[in-house]
Design a protein around this motif. Structure first.
Motif, mmCIF file in Angstrom:
data_model
loop_
_atom_site.group_PDB
_atom_site.id
_atom_site.type_symbol
_atom_site.label_atom_id
_atom_site.label_comp_id
_atom_site.label_asym_id
_atom_site.label_seq_id
_atom_site.Cartn_x
_atom_site.Cartn_y
_atom_site.Cartn_z
ATOM 1 N N VAL A 103 0.841 -1.204 0.000
ATOM 2 C CA VAL A 103 0.000 0.000 0.000
ATOM 3 C C VAL A 103 0.872 1.248 0.000
ATOM 4 O O VAL A 103 0.632 2.202 -0.749
ATOM 5 C CB VAL A 103 -0.954 -0.009 1.216
ATOM 6 C CG1 VAL A 103 -1.618 1.353 1.402
ATOM 7 C CG2 VAL A 103 -2.011 -1.087 1.039
ATOM 8 N N PHE A 104 1.909 1.263 0.821
ATOM 9 C CA PHE A 104 2.831 2.400 0.857
ATOM 10 C C PHE A 104 3.492 2.597 -0.502
ATOM 11 O O PHE A 104 3.615 3.728 -0.992
ATOM 12 C CB PHE A 104 3.898 2.174 1.935
ATOM 13 C CG PHE A 104 4.882 3.303 2.066
ATOM 14 C CD1 PHE A 104 4.535 4.462 2.745
ATOM 15 C CD2 PHE A 104 6.151 3.209 1.497
ATOM 16 C CE1 PHE A 104 5.444 5.510 2.862
ATOM 17 C CE2 PHE A 104 7.054 4.248 1.607
ATOM 18 C CZ PHE A 104 6.705 5.402 2.295
ATOM 19 N N GLN A 107 1.008 4.176 -2.944
ATOM 20 C CA GLN A 107 0.712 5.575 -2.651
ATOM 21 C C GLN A 107 1.907 6.491 -2.906
ATOM 22 O O GLN A 107 1.732 7.649 -3.292
ATOM 23 C CB GLN A 107 0.244 5.712 -1.192
ATOM 24 C CG GLN A 107 -1.130 5.100 -0.949
ATOM 25 C CD GLN A 107 -1.594 5.267 0.489
ATOM 26 O OE1 GLN A 107 -0.791 5.320 1.415
ATOM 27 N NE2 GLN A 107 -2.899 5.349 0.677
ATOM 28 N N GLU A 108 3.117 5.972 -2.702
ATOM 29 C CA GLU A 108 4.297 6.834 -2.771
ATOM 30 C C GLU A 108 5.009 6.829 -4.109
ATOM 31 O O GLU A 108 5.645 7.817 -4.475
ATOM 32 C CB GLU A 108 5.290 6.418 -1.670
ATOM 33 C CG GLU A 108 4.800 6.690 -0.265
ATOM 34 C CD GLU A 108 4.629 8.176 0.008
ATOM 35 O OE1 GLU A 108 5.531 8.952 -0.342
ATOM 36 O OE2 GLU A 108 3.577 8.546 0.570
ATOM 37 N N ILE A 114 -4.349 5.289 -8.450
ATOM 38 C CA ILE A 114 -4.843 5.725 -7.158
ATOM 39 C C ILE A 114 -5.387 4.499 -6.426
ATOM 40 O O ILE A 114 -6.118 3.695 -7.014
ATOM 41 C CB ILE A 114 -5.927 6.817 -7.297
ATOM 42 C CG1 ILE A 114 -6.392 7.299 -5.914
ATOM 43 C CG2 ILE A 114 -7.115 6.336 -8.147
ATOM 44 C CD1 ILE A 114 -7.193 8.584 -5.962
ATOM 45 N N LEU A 115 -4.982 4.337 -5.185
ATOM 46 C CA LEU A 115 -5.426 3.171 -4.415
ATOM 47 C C LEU A 115 -6.888 3.352 -4.052
ATOM 48 O O LEU A 115 -7.243 4.242 -3.281
ATOM 49 C CB LEU A 115 -4.570 3.003 -3.160
ATOM 50 C CG LEU A 115 -4.924 1.797 -2.299
ATOM 51 C CD1 LEU A 115 -4.674 0.500 -3.053
ATOM 52 C CD2 LEU A 115 -4.124 1.805 -1.000
ATOM 53 N N ARG A 194 -10.162 5.062 -0.800
ATOM 54 C CA ARG A 194 -9.367 5.061 0.441
ATOM 55 C C ARG A 194 -8.696 6.411 0.652
ATOM 56 O O ARG A 194 -8.058 6.945 -0.253
ATOM 57 C CB ARG A 194 -8.311 3.960 0.349
ATOM 58 C CG ARG A 194 -7.374 3.872 1.554
ATOM 59 C CD ARG A 194 -6.239 2.921 1.249
ATOM 60 N NE ARG A 194 -5.285 2.838 2.350
ATOM 61 C CZ ARG A 194 -5.228 1.830 3.206
ATOM 62 N NH1 ARG A 194 -6.051 0.832 3.096
ATOM 63 N NH2 ARG A 194 -4.327 1.820 4.178
ATOM 64 N N ASP A 195 -8.830 6.963 1.848
ATOM 65 C CA ASP A 195 -8.193 8.250 2.117
ATOM 66 C C ASP A 195 -7.192 8.187 3.270
ATOM 67 O O ASP A 195 -6.726 9.194 3.766
ATOM 68 C CB ASP A 195 -9.247 9.330 2.412
ATOM 69 C CG ASP A 195 -10.130 8.966 3.597
ATOM 70 O OD1 ASP A 195 -9.871 7.923 4.227
ATOM 71 O OD2 ASP A 195 -11.065 9.735 3.897
ATOM 72 N N ILE A 197 -3.553 7.494 4.783
ATOM 73 C CA ILE A 197 -2.164 7.501 4.335
ATOM 74 C C ILE A 197 -1.419 6.383 5.044
ATOM 75 O O ILE A 197 -1.463 6.274 6.276
ATOM 76 C CB ILE A 197 -1.486 8.860 4.634
ATOM 77 C CG1 ILE A 197 -2.223 9.987 3.914
ATOM 78 C CG2 ILE A 197 -0.018 8.821 4.223
ATOM 79 C CD1 ILE A 197 -2.264 9.838 2.399
ATOM 80 N N GLN A 198 -0.758 5.534 4.267
ATOM 81 C CA GLN A 198 -0.016 4.410 4.828
ATOM 82 C C GLN A 198 1.369 4.857 5.256
ATOM 83 O O GLN A 198 2.133 5.396 4.464
ATOM 84 C CB GLN A 198 0.101 3.281 3.797
ATOM 85 C CG GLN A 198 0.871 2.077 4.282
ATOM 86 C CD GLN A 198 0.131 1.346 5.393
ATOM 87 O OE1 GLN A 198 -1.039 1.030 5.259
ATOM 88 N NE2 GLN A 198 0.816 1.096 6.497
#
Length: 294
Positions: A103-104, A107-108, A114-115, A194-195, A197-198
């Motif tokens: 997931v990180f 997102q990064e 977009i997850l 999903r909002d 942040i991982q």
């Protein structure tokens, strides 16, 4: 500005229903879906189960997509976007994957996607038989945006309440939907947006299971194999694959002492066995398998 492609991660313990959910999504969702699968075991059983459904598959093999294949994962996503142009990307992780690193990573490092959400499948029957939730499975539950409590038809109502309470203690945010064979309104699975942040993962991934595979071109005797499956030891948590009998060819699924055969086309017997220190039992299990051959 180019629209980012939504990506959905399906995670959950071994045998909890991830591939069953994927098959159901492919049958019910009329969108162009690209699938990225990561499997535990030498033979890519699950990707062969999905083949032939007019769906594009990009496959990563060997190891966990959450750690050792992070760089390859990014390259695979980029290739999918460039060549397939899907409406949705679905990633099915191996049952021993810890999803927080994945997931990180999404997102990064992947601005093109977009997850959308993390869906975690949980085996109600397996959680009753093996109530201790290990480190990896806890992370899978903690990371969920949506929990499918699967195989609810195999447990008592009072047991279901205990399981739900246990899941809520670990993750009080994710809605829990009870299912049989992962049959759920597919609209619930997409558009989660999903909002959260991982945070970067700080742990070292230590796989709790190992595996071995077995292949054969022989036909198997059905009664002997049924006896073999009935007597698989408790340290074998998961077994799956294809097997050929004189009566026909089948997909074999074994989870936590419960097993089934589903008619399925295959050219040879290919089986994968997964469990704690299962490689120590490999010679004995293979010998028992060979005694089932004609």
């Amino acid at each position: 500005m180019k629209t980012r492609t939504p990506i959905t991660v399906i995670t959950g313990p071994l045998g909890s229903g991830k591939t069953t959910l994927l098959r159901y999504i492919l049958e019910t969702v009329p969108r162009k879906i690209a699938i990225l699968m990561n499997e535990f075991g030498e033979i890519a059983i699950d990707s062969k189960v999905i083949e032939g459904k007019n769906i594009q598959i990009a496959e990563l093999g060997g190891g966990c997509v959450c750690c050792s294949l992070a760089g390859e994962f990014e390259a695979a996503i980029e290739e999918i976007l460039e060549t397939i142009h899907p409406d949705v990307i679905v990633v099915e992780t191996t049952g021993v994957a810890e999803p927080d690193a994945l997931v990180f990573d999404i997102q990064e490092t992947l601005p093109q996607v977009i997850l959308d959400g993390v869906i975690t499948t949980i085996d109600a029957d397996g959680l009753i038989k093996y109530p201790q939730i290990g480190h990896t499975n806890r992370l899978q539950i903690e990371g969920a945006d949506f929990i499918l409590l699967n195989k609810v038809d195999l447990v008592e109502e009072s047991q279901l309440k205990e399981i739900e309470e246990k899941l809520i203690q670990i993750n009080s945010i994710a809605p829990i939907v009870k299912t049989e064979r992962c049959q759920v309104d597919p609209d619930l699975l997409f558009g989660i947006n999903r909002d959260r942040i991982q945070k970067p993962p700080h742990h070292v991934h230590q796989p709790e299971f190992d595996s071995f595979s077995y292949t054969s071109k022989h036909l198997f005797r059905l009664p002997r194999f049924e006896s073999f499956a009935d007597n698989l030891d408790s340290d074998i948590y998961r077994a799956k694959g294809f097997i050929r009998f004189a009566e026909g060819n089948y997909l074999f699924n074994f989870v936590a002492g419960r097993w089934e055969l589903e008619p399925f086309k295959c050219e040879k017997t290919e089986l994968v066995f997964i469990g704690k220190q299962v490689q120590n039992r490999q010679p004995e299990i293979i010998q028992r398998l060979q005694s089932c051959e004609e």
